[in-house]
Design a protein around this motif. Structure first.
Motif, PDB file in Angstrom:
ATOM      1  N   PRO A   1     -70.454  21.705 -45.420  1.00 29.55           N
ATOM      2  CA  PRO A   1     -71.711  20.957 -45.551  1.00 29.55           C
ATOM      3  C   PRO A   1     -71.491  19.463 -45.798  1.00 29.55           C
ATOM      4  CG  PRO A   1     -71.826  22.969 -46.817  1.00 29.55           C
ATOM      5  CD  PRO A   1     -70.431  22.892 -46.273  1.00 29.55           C
ATOM      6  N   LYS A   2     -70.506  19.158 -46.663  1.00 31.59           N
ATOM      7  CA  LYS A   2     -70.307  17.760 -47.040  1.00 31.59           C
ATOM      8  C   LYS A   2     -69.822  16.912 -45.870  1.00 31.59           C
ATOM      9  CE  LYS A   2     -65.804  18.916 -48.959  1.00 31.59           C
ATOM     10  NZ  LYS A   2     -65.019  19.052 -50.146  1.00 31.59           N
TER      11      LYS A   2
ATOM     12  N   ARG B   1     -78.363   8.992 -50.328  1.00 37.52           N
ATOM     13  CA  ARG B   1     -77.104   9.000 -49.566  1.00 37.52           C
ATOM     14  C   ARG B   1     -77.244   8.379 -48.192  1.00 37.52           C
ATOM     15  NH1 ARG B   1     -74.521  13.839 -48.036  1.00 37.52           N
ATOM     16  NH2 ARG B   1     -76.139  15.223 -48.811  1.00 37.52           N
TER      17      ARG B   1
ATOM     18  N   TYR C   1     -72.190  11.274 -55.514  1.00 30.04           N
ATOM     19  CA  TYR C   1     -71.026  11.682 -56.299  1.00 30.04           C
ATOM     20  C   TYR C   1     -69.712  11.426 -55.561  1.00 30.04           C
ATOM     21  CZ  TYR C   1     -68.214  14.429 -59.496  1.00 30.04           C
ATOM     22  OH  TYR C   1     -67.270  14.821 -60.408  1.00 30.04           O
ATOM     23  N   THR C   2     -69.701  11.735 -54.284  1.00 28.34           N
ATOM     24  CA  THR C   2     -68.452  11.576 -53.525  1.00 28.34           C
ATOM     25  C   THR C   2     -68.385  10.227 -52.803  1.00 28.34           C
ATOM     26  OG1 THR C   2     -69.500  12.717 -51.713  1.00 28.34           O
ATOM     27  CG2 THR C   2     -68.115  14.049 -53.141  1.00 28.34           C
TER      28      THR C   2
ATOM     29  N   PHE D   1     -76.502  11.729 -58.274  1.00 29.14           N
ATOM     30  CA  PHE D   1     -75.556  12.799 -57.951  1.00 29.14           C
ATOM     31  C   PHE D   1     -75.337  12.916 -56.451  1.00 29.14           C
ATOM     32  CE2 PHE D   1     -73.570  16.950 -58.324  1.00 29.14           C
ATOM     33  CZ  PHE D   1     -72.811  16.735 -59.454  1.00 29.14           C
ATOM     34  N   GLY D   2     -76.334  12.504 -55.685  1.00 27.64           N
ATOM     35  CA  GLY D   2     -76.169  12.493 -54.230  1.00 27.64           C
ATOM     36  C   GLY D   2     -75.042  11.570 -53.797  1.00 27.64           C
TER      37      GLY D   2
ATOM     38  N   MET E   1     -79.156  16.863 -66.427  1.00 30.54           N
ATOM     39  CA  MET E   1     -78.981  15.451 -66.080  1.00 30.54           C
ATOM     40  C   MET E   1     -80.340  14.756 -66.083  1.00 30.54           C
ATOM     41  SD  MET E   1     -76.421  15.674 -62.868  1.00 30.54           S
ATOM     42  CE  MET E   1     -75.019  16.775 -62.861  1.00 30.54           C
TER      43      MET E   1
ATOM     44  N   ILE F   1     -75.506  15.494 -43.973  1.00 29.15           N
ATOM     45  CA  ILE F   1     -76.922  15.853 -44.030  1.00 29.15           C
ATOM     46  C   ILE F   1     -77.302  16.044 -45.507  1.00 29.15           C
ATOM     47  CG2 ILE F   1     -77.399  16.858 -41.749  1.00 29.15           C
ATOM     48  CD1 ILE F   1     -76.334  19.119 -44.417  1.00 29.15           C
TER      49      ILE F   1
ATOM     50  N   ILE G   1     -82.971  20.571 -58.965  1.00 29.00           N
ATOM     51  CA  ILE G   1     -82.495  19.372 -59.677  1.00 29.00           C
ATOM     52  C   ILE G   1     -81.856  19.858 -60.972  1.00 29.00           C
ATOM     53  CG2 ILE G   1     -83.968  17.642 -58.606  1.00 29.00           C
ATOM     54  CD1 ILE G   1     -85.874  17.909 -60.948  1.00 29.00           C
ATOM     55  N   TYR G   2     -80.771  19.201 -61.340  1.00 30.15           N
ATOM     56  CA  TYR G   2     -79.946  19.717 -62.424  1.00 30.15           C
ATOM     57  C   TYR G   2     -80.595  19.432 -63.777  1.00 30.15           C
ATOM     58  CZ  TYR G   2     -76.941  19.436 -58.385  1.00 30.15           C
ATOM     59  OH  TYR G   2     -76.452  19.547 -57.117  1.00 30.15           O
TER      60      TYR G   2
ATOM     61  N   ARG H   1     -82.647  12.498 -54.467  1.00 32.05           N
ATOM     62  CA  ARG H   1     -81.226  12.835 -54.417  1.00 32.05           C
ATOM     63  C   ARG H   1     -80.755  12.931 -52.963  1.00 32.05           C
ATOM     64  NH1 ARG H   1     -80.051  17.968 -57.542  1.00 32.05           N
ATOM     65  NH2 ARG H   1     -80.472  18.961 -55.571  1.00 32.05           N
TER      66      ARG H   1
END
Lengths: 283, 355
Positions: free
Chosen positions: B72-73, B150, B101-102, B98-99, B90, B77, B86-87, B146
């Motif tokens: 997915p990552k 991105r 994060y990477t 968090f979107g 947080m 998308i 939603i967490y 979120r």
């Protein structure tokens, strides 16, 4: 503050026979549980001559026993040993039981059910039966009389794995899938997303594991030979093995020994009752 | 930005086939809505696009590249879930962030994006709050935030408004539509609510039993349904269906009269569809369909009244214009003008044309 007649009426309605019986039973239960603790504390304030005087409030309370016990280097060593062992085993359980529980709850793979059953089946074997194999294993691998020797049987438990698996099953997959789409790897998803959602379970597991290991007596007694490696319960019991049973010192050691357990419970118990998980879902 | 292509896409769960080799092209920047009843395969298809379900057969292309095996990552998308996801541990700001994060953006750049996203979605004053302190609509906005932060190639929405009340749903429909207009990003949206599909989509994909029945604009689907299922699924209230027969160029319907209709060349039993808004209560002398029936129930909506009628053996819904509310048990006349009747083959249920 004034009490209105309406409030008085409401309060009087609350005093029903069923409630009185319930309170009485709870009170009796509470007294049964707290009485030994009170005597433990009371005895710790008595001199050796007063130990068999069963009055709850000592005639001449003294903190000499505390000074004596805390001043004894061995006691502090045992306290440290117990702390190291209980904390390490607790961290290990929280980490590994959660990791395995999460894997069993959230991943589909061949043999998953069999592995879970195999883990569960170990719950049916009493500790007493395992002590001999553990001892032989420790002896063969040179783990006797070491921290690792005391800790290794409890580093991961079937109960903890089962508990965590059940809780992780309640974590909606949407959270994990959202994180997957956001680009997190599986370990980070477990650590950053799933773990914070089972904090009540982690707290419960941490409390049980800490208490279990703090009070562990049988296995540490068997696996250790050097007094420097004794845990607190084993060390305290050694007070009775010497020339005479020094109840006042045993009770003082036990009273000090309850402090960490109380602290752990007070620190973590609020997380048990706090259900945070559903807050992020549909309202 | 991305064009998404589904080529003979198949999903199988063991021996059960959930999606039967579907073909579809979603153009860059298009707002496509998958609609259909529960179990039709729409969510499964969306999850295959997201990479949350393995693809059993066929190809999925995003931006011209086959992504069947990509995680997915790696697909760039973003997805918004039905339950928001939603967490809870947080804050709103952390959830939106968090979107990223990477992402390799700097901390300051990330913060800027979070604040911009919060502003677009009207969440700028709530960035420090936890989800528990938000309303349903605000939570849904956080979930969208979120996804937005991105700047993904496409947004995937899985029934995102199902848990909101009717008023909030209508408001969020508009907000998502406006967001699409503003961002111009491809959106694939799954819903079982045909009103959502009609009001939001550039293109609707009607699915049933793992197959695509029809693809078209909302007007296309409303005006030219290819079969009885689509005809009844699109439009609210559902299209009325009565049995009829075409013989020698004439249409006969039990308990109704039809005249002056341009019928398709077909002989035999047919299903005659007429939308409730085209079947109007009142006397009428022109060409089309006329009938009389007993009023069984009425639903006054203010500007009009929906009238449930027994028309021969069939139950139909007609519309009474204005504030006319017919009496239950009374007999009323209804009519539908030419061009408002939809004819379907009684056996295959495929469209024959309009009359």
């Amino acid at each position: 503050m004034t009490v209105t007649s309406t409030e008085l009426k409401a309060n009087s309605r609350d005093i029903r026979p069923g409630r009185i019986i319930a309170w009485t039973l709870l009170l009796i239960g509470g007294l049964i549980m707290i009485t030994p603790l009170l005597f433990m504390f009371s005895t710790s304030l008595k001199t050796s001559g007063q130990v068999y005087d069963l009055r709850l409030i000592p005639a001449a309370p003294t903190f000499d026993n505390y000074i004596k016990v805390l001043g004894d280097g061995r006691f502090m060593q045992w306290f440290l040993n117990s702390t190291i062992i209980a904390v390490t085993v607790t961290i290990s359980n929280v980490f590994f039981d959660s990791l395995v529980g999460y894997t069993l709850a959230k991943f589909e793979f061949r043999g998953r059910y069999f592995i879970f059953l195999a883990i569960l089946s170990t719950l049916m074997i009493p500790t007493e039966m395992l002590v001999i194999p553990w001892y032989l294993m420790s002896s063969q691998l040179g783990w006797l009389n070491s921290y690792w020797g005391i800790m290794f049987p409890g580093m991961m438990t079937a109960f903890g794995t089962f508990l965590m698996k059940q809780f992780f099953e309640g974590v909606p997959n949407d959270f994990l899938e959202a994180a997957r789409v956001d680009g997190l790897n599986e370990f980070t998803i477990w650590w950053k997303i799933a773990m914070p959602m089972v904090v009540p379970a982690i707290s419960a597991l941490a409390i049980f594991t800490f208490l279990g290991n703090w009070t562990a007596f049988f296995w540490p007694l068997i696996v250790t030979t050097s007094k420097e490696l004794y845990t607190l319960p084993v060390g305290i019991s050694s007070f009775s093995a010497e020339a005479s049973i020094q109840w006042e010192l045993i009770m003082t050691g036990a009273a000090i020994g309850t402090i960490p357990t109380l602290l752990v419970f007070l620190l973590l118990q609020r997380y048990i009752v706090r259900g945070v998980m559903l807050a992020g879902l549909k309202g | 930005m991305a064009k998404i292509e589904l080529q003979k896409l198949v999903k199988e769960y063991g021996k059960t086939r959930a999606v039967h080799g579907i073909d579809l092209t979603i153009e860059d920047g298009e707002f496509v809505v998958f609609v259909g009843p529960s179990g039709c395969g729409k969510s499964t298809t969306l999850r295959m696009i997201a990479g949350l379900e393995d693809i059993s057969g066929g190809n999925l292309l995003i931006g011209g590249e086959v992504v069947n095996q990509r995680e997915p990552k790696q697909r760039n998308i973003a997805m918004v879930f039905q339950n928001y996801a939603i967490y809870p541990h947080m804050t709103v700001g952390q959830n939106i962030g968090f979107g990223l994060y990477t992402s390799k953006l700097s901390k300051a750049e990330k913060q800027k994006r979070i604040e911009e996203t919060g502003k677009i979605l009207g969440l700028e004053k709530l960035l420090d709050r936890r989800p528990a302190a938000l309303s349903g609509g605000q939570r849904q906005r956080v979930a969208i935030g979120r996804a937005m932060v991105r700047d993904p190639a496409a947004f995937l929405f899985d029934e995102p408004l199902s848990n909101l009340d009717a008023q909030l749903r209508a408001q969020m429909r508009l907000e998502i539509k406006n967001l699409h207009r503003r961002l111009g990003t491809t959106i694939v949206y799954v819903t079982h609510d045909q009103v959502e599909a009609m009001t939001m989509a550039d293109k609707i994909v009607v699915m049933r039993d793992g197959n695509i029945l029809q693809v078209g604009t909302p007007t296309d689907l409303y005006e030219n349904p290819v079969d009885v299922f689509t005809a009844r699924f699109i439009g609210s209230p559902s299209m009325n269906m009565v049995e009829g027969t075409i013989a020698g160029g004439d249409l006969s319907i039990e308990g109704a009269g039809a005249s002056g209709l341009g019928l398709p060349t077909h002989d035999g039993k047919v299903l005659v569809g007429v939308r409730p808004h085209d079947l109007v209560v009142g006397e009428f002398g022109g060409a089309g369909l006329s009938a009389s029936g007993t009023v069984e129930a009425v639903e006054p909506l203010g500007s009009e009244t929906l009238v449930h009628l027994a028309l021969g053996k069939a139950q139909v819904i007609a519309t009474a214009p204005g504030r006319v509310v017919p009496q239950i048990g009374s007999t009323v006349s209804v009519h539908a003008g030419t061009g408002s009747l939809y004819l379907f083959d009684a056996v295959s249920e495929k469209a024959l044309g309009r009359a």
